[in-house]
Write an enzyme that holds these catalytic residues in place. Sequence first.
Site: not given
Ligand code: ADP
Length: 322
Positions: A193, A190, A110
Amino acid sequence: MRILTGLQPSGRLHVGNFFGAMEPAVKLQEEGEAFYFIADYHAMTSTHDPKILKNNVLDLSIDFLACGLDPKKAFFYRQSAVPEVNELAWILSTVCPMGLLERCHSYKDKVANGLAANHALFAYPALMAADILLYDANVVPVGEDQKQHLEVTRDLAGKINDRYGENTLILPEVRIREKSAKVPGLDGQKMSKSYDNTIPIFGDEKGTRKLIMKKIATDSTPMEDPKPIENSVLLDLFHLFASEERYQEMISDHQKGGKGYGHFKQELFDAYWSYFEPLRAKRLEIENHLDYVQQVLDEGAQKAREEASLVLTRVRAAVGLS
Ligand code: ADP
Ligand code: TRP
């Protein structure tokens, strides 16, 4: 068994969030006592506009219900509706070495992505540990990227138990689904966002079709030639939306050659669109009943708070605060 998970209200739910966290959580609500919440304190580390935060909380509440969270089976609440979590986070901080937080990938990523390295971002895992430990959770379904935060949680609970007595806190298990531990995004990294490579689950038809047709990374194999099946974003995503049989068919169509990527992307879009059809319908219905959403959150918060106070009373006594 107590199952607990939280999602940050930080924008539109995407396919990675859905298969990594939301869908496993909804399935697990059948298997035990579920605690699901909206991590709005955590979202403040990246969302600084109060209107946007409020809107995102509402959106994610509707998403949770549209995706099948059943308020009769799960306690559903906003993290900030149980402010006691901050007290437990403080208590955990007193056993939390700086080095443990400094090693967290999520923090480092981050900051590398431009977020200010402030105390909240640094202490994020301690608050997350408190979210989990405050409810004596046994199982925490999350995506692969949260695994390290669960290790921190277990570590802190262990340190509290070492210092204040074996049964002060319960050590939770992480639950990561193999198939969707790391859902790839449009560009093959991966889906996240932060990488601007997401496919929203409730996107509009035209916009999402365009995303899938134009943005999914493919190679330049000519239409008539066989196409590689290893490391294919297209195939990996299709696997999530289609039956095993349809997935195997698409693999053999790749191997045979004669069909172009445009054709496969069209199939992928169709599978995506019909997969989320029932959820979209449900979402529309819930959008027209916002008072119901508020009521669910209020009731969930009340029950969550009762449970939390039992654990906090136990912890306060153990550490000498009462
Ligand atoms: P982002 O990476 O888009 O900011 P978050 O960190 O808010 O997403 O993740 C919210 C939830 O979704 C968490 O439990 C995270 O492990 C899961 N998650 C996010 N992106 C993925 C992905 N590409 N594959 C599997 N799980 C994911
Ligand atoms: N850190 C999680 C994420 O970014 C959200 C979260 C906060 C969480 N508290 C939690 C997940 C407790 C599971 C359990 O997705």
